[in-house]
Design a protein around this motif. Structure first.
Motif, mmCIF file in Angstrom:
data_model
loop_
_atom_site.group_PDB
_atom_site.id
_atom_site.type_symbol
_atom_site.label_atom_id
_atom_site.label_comp_id
_atom_site.label_asym_id
_atom_site.label_seq_id
_atom_site.Cartn_x
_atom_site.Cartn_y
_atom_site.Cartn_z
ATOM 1 N N THR A 1 0.799 -1.231 0.000
ATOM 2 C CA THR A 1 0.000 0.000 0.000
ATOM 3 C C THR A 1 0.833 1.283 0.000
ATOM 4 O O THR A 1 0.271 2.365 -0.068
ATOM 5 N N ARG A 2 2.157 1.178 0.117
ATOM 6 C CA ARG A 2 3.074 2.313 0.224
ATOM 7 C C ARG A 2 2.900 3.091 1.523
ATOM 8 O O ARG A 2 3.407 4.189 1.664
ATOM 9 N N VAL A 3 2.149 2.518 2.468
ATOM 10 C CA VAL A 3 1.963 3.172 3.762
ATOM 11 C C VAL A 3 3.048 2.685 4.721
ATOM 12 O O VAL A 3 3.236 1.482 4.872
ATOM 13 N N LEU A 4 3.767 3.628 5.332
ATOM 14 C CA LEU A 4 4.694 3.261 6.393
ATOM 15 C C LEU A 4 3.861 3.168 7.665
ATOM 16 O O LEU A 4 3.405 4.178 8.187
ATOM 17 N N PHE A 5 3.645 1.952 8.119
ATOM 18 C CA PHE A 5 2.616 1.713 9.125
ATOM 19 C C PHE A 5 3.150 1.932 10.537
ATOM 20 O O PHE A 5 3.442 0.995 11.259
ATOM 21 N N ILE A 6 3.234 3.191 10.914
ATOM 22 C CA ILE A 6 3.735 3.526 12.243
ATOM 23 C C ILE A 6 2.819 3.026 13.365
ATOM 24 O O ILE A 6 3.304 2.596 14.406
ATOM 25 N N PRO A 7 1.499 3.032 13.169
ATOM 26 C CA PRO A 7 0.628 2.522 14.243
ATOM 27 C C PRO A 7 0.734 1.015 14.464
ATOM 28 O O PRO A 7 0.007 0.473 15.285
ATOM 29 N N GLN A 8 1.619 0.343 13.759
ATOM 30 C CA GLN A 8 1.820 -1.095 13.969
ATOM 31 C C GLN A 8 1.977 -1.413 15.462
ATOM 32 O O GLN A 8 1.410 -2.362 15.970
ATOM 33 N N GLY A 9 2.758 -0.592 16.155
ATOM 34 C CA GLY A 9 3.036 -0.841 17.566
ATOM 35 C C GLY A 9 1.798 -0.758 18.440
ATOM 36 O O GLY A 9 1.689 -1.467 19.446
ATOM 37 N N GLU A 10 0.856 0.079 18.053
ATOM 38 C CA GLU A 10 -0.364 0.216 18.854
ATOM 39 C C GLU A 10 -1.138 -1.091 18.852
ATOM 40 O O GLU A 10 -1.802 -1.424 19.828
ATOM 41 N N PHE A 11 -1.054 -1.827 17.743
ATOM 42 C CA PHE A 11 -1.736 -3.112 17.707
ATOM 43 C C PHE A 11 -1.087 -4.092 18.684
ATOM 44 O O PHE A 11 -1.757 -4.914 19.285
ATOM 45 N N VAL A 12 0.244 -3.972 18.846
ATOM 46 C CA VAL A 12 0.941 -4.796 19.831
ATOM 47 C C VAL A 12 0.424 -4.463 21.227
ATOM 48 O O VAL A 12 0.032 -5.350 21.999
ATOM 49 N N ALA A 13 0.404 -3.161 21.535
ATOM 50 C CA ALA A 13 -0.045 -2.738 22.861
ATOM 51 C C ALA A 13 -1.509 -3.117 23.090
ATOM 52 O O ALA A 13 -1.855 -3.648 24.155
ATOM 53 N N PHE A 14 -2.338 -2.879 22.083
ATOM 54 C CA PHE A 14 -3.762 -3.208 22.229
ATOM 55 C C PHE A 14 -3.943 -4.709 22.457
ATOM 56 O O PHE A 14 -4.761 -5.127 23.265
ATOM 57 N N PHE A 63 0.187 1.562 27.698
ATOM 58 C CA PHE A 63 -0.585 1.965 26.513
ATOM 59 C C PHE A 63 0.324 2.504 25.408
ATOM 60 O O PHE A 63 -0.024 2.466 24.239
ATOM 61 N N ASP A 64 1.494 3.014 25.779
ATOM 62 C CA ASP A 64 2.362 3.616 24.756
ATOM 63 C C ASP A 64 3.624 2.794 24.490
ATOM 64 O O ASP A 64 4.569 3.276 23.889
ATOM 65 N N SER A 65 3.637 1.529 24.968
ATOM 66 C CA SER A 65 4.851 0.721 24.792
ATOM 67 C C SER A 65 5.020 0.230 23.369
ATOM 68 O O SER A 65 6.111 -0.141 22.954
ATOM 69 N N GLY A 66 3.921 0.199 22.621
ATOM 70 C CA GLY A 66 3.959 -0.410 21.298
ATOM 71 C C GLY A 66 4.928 0.264 20.350
ATOM 72 O O GLY A 66 5.632 -0.400 19.583
ATOM 73 N N PHE A 67 4.983 1.582 20.456
ATOM 74 C CA PHE A 67 5.752 2.339 19.479
ATOM 75 C C PHE A 67 7.214 1.912 19.435
ATOM 76 O O PHE A 67 7.759 1.610 18.370
ATOM 77 N N ILE A 68 7.837 1.848 20.625
ATOM 78 C CA ILE A 68 9.275 1.550 20.658
ATOM 79 C C ILE A 68 9.527 0.119 20.179
ATOM 80 O O ILE A 68 10.534 -0.173 19.530
ATOM 81 N N ILE A 69 8.557 -0.780 20.462
ATOM 82 C CA ILE A 69 8.715 -2.163 20.010
ATOM 83 C C ILE A 69 8.658 -2.238 18.478
ATOM 84 O O ILE A 69 9.501 -2.858 17.838
ATOM 85 N N SER A 70 7.663 -1.565 17.907
ATOM 86 C CA SER A 70 7.541 -1.663 16.450
ATOM 87 C C SER A 70 8.649 -0.880 15.758
ATOM 88 O O SER A 70 9.033 -1.186 14.639
ATOM 89 N N LEU A 71 9.187 0.126 16.469
ATOM 90 C CA LEU A 71 10.290 0.883 15.882
ATOM 91 C C LEU A 71 11.504 -0.027 15.687
ATOM 92 O O LEU A 71 12.256 0.110 14.720
ATOM 93 N N LYS A 72 11.666 -0.975 16.608
ATOM 94 C CA LYS A 72 12.786 -1.903 16.442
ATOM 95 C C LYS A 72 12.518 -2.867 15.293
ATOM 96 O O LYS A 72 13.441 -3.248 14.566
ATOM 97 N N GLY A 73 11.242 -3.235 15.117
ATOM 98 C CA GLY A 73 10.896 -4.009 13.927
ATOM 99 C C GLY A 73 11.184 -3.201 12.675
ATOM 100 O O GLY A 73 11.679 -3.719 11.667
ATOM 101 N N PHE A 74 10.926 -1.902 12.769
ATOM 102 C CA PHE A 74 11.154 -1.019 11.629
ATOM 103 C C PHE A 74 12.637 -0.970 11.265
ATOM 104 O O PHE A 74 12.996 -0.996 10.081
ATOM 105 N N VAL A 75 13.501 -0.935 12.302
ATOM 106 C CA VAL A 75 14.941 -0.980 12.033
ATOM 107 C C VAL A 75 15.269 -2.241 11.238
ATOM 108 O O VAL A 75 16.034 -2.206 10.265
#
Lengths: 259, 345
Positions: free
Chosen positions: B34-47, B272-284
Motif C-alpha cells: 500500500t506504500r503506507v509506512l505503518f507507524i501505528p503497527q506498535g499500537e496493535f501490539v499494545a492493544f 498503553f504507549d509501549s507499542g511504538f518503541i517495540i515496532s520501531l525496532k521491527g522497523f529498524v
C-alpha cells in the motif's frame, strides 16, 4: 482536417458501444466526444498518430481514467466504469507498457490473470492455462522463469496470455506491436486473428496502421482527440487520405510482413 | 561475562528478536502493498497485550466500543461513497456483517466468564477484538487517499499513531499490565535452560513466518497481494482491487501486531504507549532489509533483538541509542550499494 464519413459499424450484435466519451487532463481535453462500436466476434482497430488519444480512450473505457460519456458493455451501461467491475464482466486490457509482474514467474503471472474468475468461484484456470500454452508454446517453455527476464516479444505474449486467462469477451490491445521485431509483430497479429476465430472480440489500438487494417474488420482513425474517419478496414486501407498519411507508398515488404 | 550469562542474554535477544522479526515483516508487507509506512503497527501490539490482560483480569475490554464506533463510521462512509458513485445507497451483506460483528462481540463479552476461560480462548477473543481494527483503519484513513504521495500517507500514519496512543490511554488507563505465562517450567538443553515463554514465542513466530510464506507463495490470494506490491497498475487490470489488497494487508498487519502483543505480554510489562518503541525496532529490521527483502528484514530484526540484549548488559543506559544507531551504517551501506533502476518504458 479530414471529413468524417457517414458510415457506421453495422455489426449484428454489439459487445462494446462507446458514446460521447470525453476525457480531460485538467483543462485539456485529450478525447472529445468519441463514438465507437465493437461487434461480437469483430476486430476493430483504432489508428492514429502519437498523442491522438488512443491510449487515453482505452484507459477511459476500462475505467483506469475518469471520463464523461457512456460506455455500454455487453448491453448494460456503466456510468463510471471501475476496472475491477469491467474485468469481472469480461473486459480485459493489455496496456502499452504490458504491466507484467516482473519479479514473479511466468506461471504466476498467468495465474493472476484468472484472479477475478477464481474469486468468483470459477476454478477452471488449469484448463485455461493449457489453452494459453497452446497459443504460446514459448510461454510453456519459460513457465518457471521470472517475467522480468523475458525478451520483448515474450513479454507481449505473456501480457496477452495473462489477459486471456480471464476468458474475456472483449480484449483491448494497446500497441501490441510496439518495440517488437517485424517477425514477432507478424506472430502477434497471427495470434490476434486466431483469437477472433475463437470468438473473442478485439479492440486494437495501433500505430502500425498497415498491419492493423489488414487484420481488422472495421477501423477508426483518431486525430487530436476525436474520430476523424471510420469505415470497414478494407475501405480505409484503400482510401487515398489514409494511404497518404498512415500507410505511405510502396511498402511491399511491410505488406508481406503484416500478413 | 561467562557462558551462562551469554546464553541468557542470547535467549532474551532471540525472544525479542523473533517478535521484532514479525513486526518487521508486517511493516514491510504493508509498505510494499500500500506504500503506507505503518507507524501505528506498535499500537496493535499494545492493544493486543492490554486486551489480553483486561480479559485475564475479568473485565470487559472497552476496546469493543471503539470497534463498534469505527464500524458504524465505516458503514456511513460506504453508504455515502456508494451514493456519490452510483447515485443510490447500497447496503450489502458485507456491510451488514461488518456492522453486526462488534455487537455480537459485545454480547459475547457480557455472557462469557472471561476470567476463567482457557488461555487459548482468551487469546482468540483478543484477536477477534483487535484484528478487525486493521481493515477498519484502512477503510477510514487510507482508502480515501490511497493514491496520495508516500509522504502524505506517512503523515497520516503519524497522526493515526498519536491518536491511537491517546485512545489506548483512554481505554486501558495509564497502568502497565503483564499477563500470565503460557506455560511453566522450561526445557533443559545441556548447560542452559530455555524457559517456556521463550519456546512459545520462538515456535509461534516461526509458525507464523512459515504460514505467511506459504500464503504468499502457494495461494492465489497471497500472490495477488504480492502482485499488487510488484505492479499496482498490472494488478488492477487483473481485477485485484487496491481496496481488497489494502484491507487484506492491514488485516495481516493487525493480526501480526496483536499476536506479538499476546506473545510479549507475559515477558514485559506493556503500557498503553509501549507499542511504538517495540515496532520501531521491527522497523529498524525492515530498513536493514531495504524495505524490500523479507528474509533480510527478519534476520535484521533478529539481530536487533540480540544487540539490544547484549547492549543492555554492557551499557544499559545506551541500550536504545545503540539499537537505533544501528540504522546509520545500514542506510549508508544501502545507499552506496543499491543503484536506482530505471522504470521500463
Amino acid at each position: 482536417m479530414m471529413l468524417a464519413r457517414v458510415e457506421t459499424n453495422t455489426a449484428t450484435r454489439t459487445v462494446l458501444e462507446v458514446r460521447d466519451l470525453t476525457v480531460a487532463y485538467g483543462k485539456v481535453e485529450a478525447l472529445t466526444k468519441a463514438n465507437l462500436v465493437v461487434g461480437e466476434g469483430q476486430i476493430v482497430t483504432v489508428i492514429g498518430p502519437n498523442g491522438a488519444g488512443k491510449t487515453t480512450m482505452l484507459s477511459a473505457i476500462m475505467g483506469l481514467l475518469g471520463s464523461k460519456g457512456e460506455v455500454s458493455f455487453d448491453g448494460s451501461v456503466e456510468g463510471v466504469p471501475s476496472v475491477e467491475r469491467m474485468v469481472t464482466r469480461g473486459m480485459n486490457l493489455v496496456p502499452e507498457k504490458r504491466e507484467l509482474f516482473g519479479e514473479m514467474s511466468v506461471e504466476d503471472n498467468l495465474l493472476l490473470g484468472a484472479f477475478q474468475r477464481y474469486r468468483g468461484g470459477k476454478r477452471d484456470h488449469r484448463e485455461t492455462m493449457e489453452e494459453v500454452f497452446g497459443l504460446f508454446p514459448r510461454l510453456k517453455e519459460r513457465r518457471r522463469q521470472l517475467a522480468g527476464t523475458l525478451s520483448g516479444g515474450e513479454r507481449q505474449m505473456l501480457a496477452v496470455g495473462r489477459a486471456l486467462m480471464a476468458r474475456p469477451r472483449l480484449l483491448m490491445l494497446d500497441e501490441p506491436s510496439l518495440g517488437l521485431a517485424p517477425l514477432i509483430v507478424r506472430e502477434i497479429f497471427r495470434i490476434i486473428a486466431e483469437l477472433r476465430r475463437r470468438g473473442v472480440s478485439i479492440l486494437l489500438v495501433e500505430q502500425n496502421a498497415r498491419a492493423a487494417l489488414q487484420v481488422a474488420d472495421y477501423a477508426y482513425v483518431l486525430e487530436t482527440g476525436s474520430v476523424a474517419m471510420e469505415g470497414p478496414a478494407r475501405t480505409l486501407a484503400d482510401d487515398p487520405r489514409v494511404i497518404e498519411t498512415y500507410l505511405g507508398l510502396g511498402g511491399k515488404h511491410q505488406d508481406m510482413l503484416a500478413t | 561475562m561467562n557462558l551462562q550469562i551469554a546464553m541468557l542474554l542470547g535467549q532474551d535477544g532471540m525472544t525479542n528478536g523473533a517478535i521484532y522479526a514479525l513486526l518487521a515483516l508486517s511493516i514491510l508487507l504493508v509498505f510494499t502493498v500500500t506504500r503506507v509506512l505503518f507507524i501505528p503497527q506498535g499500537e496493535f501490539v499494545a492493544f493486543g497485550a492490554l486486551t489480553m490482560a483486561t480479559l485475564q483480569a475479568g473485565h470487559a475490554p472497552a476496546l469493543v466500543w471503539l470497534l463498534a464506533l469505527l464500524a458504524v463510521i465505516a458503514t456511513i462512509a460506504d453508504l455515502l461513497a456508494g451514493r456519490r458513485d452510483t447515485g443510490r445507497y447500497r447496503f450489502g451483506t458485507g456491510q451488514a456483517l461488518r456492522l453486526g460483528y462488534p455487537f455480537v462481540l459485545i454480547g459475547l463479552i457480557q455472557v462469557l466468564p472471561l476470567e476463567s476461560l482457557p488461555m487459548a480462548l482468551q487469546a482468540a477473543l483478543t484477536l477477534a477484538l483487535v484484528v478487525p481494527l486493521g481493515p477498519l483503519c484502512y477503510r477510514l484513513f487510507y482508502q480515501p487517499i490511497a493514491n496520495a504521495p508516500v509522504l502524505i500517507l506517512l503523515i497520516v500514519s503519524v497522526a493515526l499513531h498519536v491518536a491511537m496512543v491517546g485512545v489506548g490511554l483512554l481505554i486501558f488507563g495509564p497502568e502497565g499490565a503483564r499477563t500470565q505465562p503460557f506455560g511453566e517450567g522450561g526445557l533443559e538443553l545441556g548447560p542452559i535452560t530455555l524457559n517456556a515463554q521463550t519456546l512459545w514465542v520462538l515456535t509461534a513466530s516461526l509458525a507464523l513466518i512459515v504460514a505467511l510464506y506459504l500464503f504468499f507463495e502457494r495461494t492465489l490470494y497471497g500472490k495477488a497481494l504480492r502482485a499488487t506490491a510488484v505492479n499496482r497498475v498490472g494488478a488492477r487490470l487483473m481485477g485485484i482491487s487496491p481496496v481488497f489488497a489494502g484491507k487484506a494487508s492491514f488485516f495481516l498487519a493487525a493480526l501480526i501486531g496483536a499476536l506479538s502483543g499476546i506473545l510479549i505480554a507475559p515477558i514485559t510489562t506493556i503500557y498503553f504507549d509501549s507499542g511504538f518503541i517495540i515496532s520501531l525496532k521491527g522497523f529498524v529490521g525492515s530498513i536493514i532489509g531495504g524495505l524490500a527483502s523479507y528474509p533480510v528484514a527478519a534476520l535484521g530484526a533478529l539481530l536487533v533483538g540480540l544487540i539490544e540484549a547484549f547492549s543492555a548488559f554492557f551499557a544499559s543506559t545506551y541500550k536504545e541509542v545503540i539499537v537505533f544507531t544501528l540504522i546509520i551504517p545500514f542506510l549508508l551501506w544501502r545507499s552506496l550499494t543499491s543503484r536506482h533502476v530505471e522504470e521500463e518504458e
